[in-house]
Design an enzyme around this catalytic site. Structure first.
Site, PDB file in Angstrom:
ATOM      1  N   GLY A 115       0.795  -1.215   0.056  1.00  0.00           N
ATOM      2  CA  GLY A 115      -0.059   0.018  -0.019  1.00  0.00           C
ATOM      3  C   GLY A 115       0.763   1.263  -0.107  1.00  0.00           C
ATOM      4  CD  GLU A 140      30.243   0.520  11.953  1.00  0.00           C
ATOM      5  OE1 GLU A 140      29.805   1.845  11.975  1.00  0.00           O
ATOM      6  OE2 GLU A 140      31.373   0.198  11.935  1.00  0.00           O
TER       7      GLU A 140
END
Length: 181
Positions: A115, A140
């Site tokens: 949508g 990280e």
């Protein structure tokens, strides 16, 4: 189908982030009227149903900031530019779990929120897992904890809302269907 097609009159970019971009499109509707559509562009992702020799599902627990809580999920990650989904699947399996798959099988793809977004997730089944001595590290800024669950345990986690994201629920229901055959 063409009868529902919306023609884009103009498109205005409003955000360009690390993972997504957002635009607002003015469209002409099938009846000739105009409307606006807010659209999120996402590069796509993969998710893995990784099964151990004991037929346990390899899951990761990680914090999801939009929900302000941790979820149990199947391993997953976004596609890098120009990367094939199978390559992403192998990379994410290694980074998030430390495993590699002896057998990687494409299952299906689905859109997460059509949508307003074009994000597509490609689901793979990973079997014949083996631990990698020196696996690639997670990103990280990504912190995950590995766990392995039976299908029954995973379904219980769905019932108590520890598992509640679409890709993982989809994967578990796929496994349930396989089990019934």
């Amino acid at each position: 189908m063409k009868k529902f097609e919306e023609k884009t009159i103009r498109s205005k970019p409003i955000f360009n982030g690390k993972i997504i971009t957002v635009q607002v499109d003015e469209v002409e509707l099938p009846d000739g009227k105009r409307s606006k559509r807010e659209i999120v562009h996402h590069p796509g992702a993969v998710a893995l149903i990784a099964l151990t020799e004991e037929n346990k599902i390899v899951m990761v627990e990680q914090y999801r900031k939009p929900l302000e809580r941790s979820l149990l999920e199947i391993p997953a990650g976004k596609l890098e530019t120009g990367e094939e989904p199978a390559v992403t699947a192998e990379r994410e399996l290694e980074e998030e779990t430390g495993y590699q798959a002896g057998k990687l099988e494409y299952i299906t793809s689905f859109y997460t929120s059509p949508g307003f977004a074009n994000e597509i997730i490609h689901i793979y089944l990973a079997n014949q897992l083996s631990k990698i001595k020196n696996p690639a590290k997670t990103d990280e800024d990504e912190f995950v904890e590995l766990t392995e669950l039976t299908l029954e345990e995973a379904v219980d986690c769905m019932k108590n809302k520890r598992i509640c994201d679409a890709k993982t629920v989809y994967a578990l229901q796929y496994l349930q269907l396989l089990e019934r055959k």
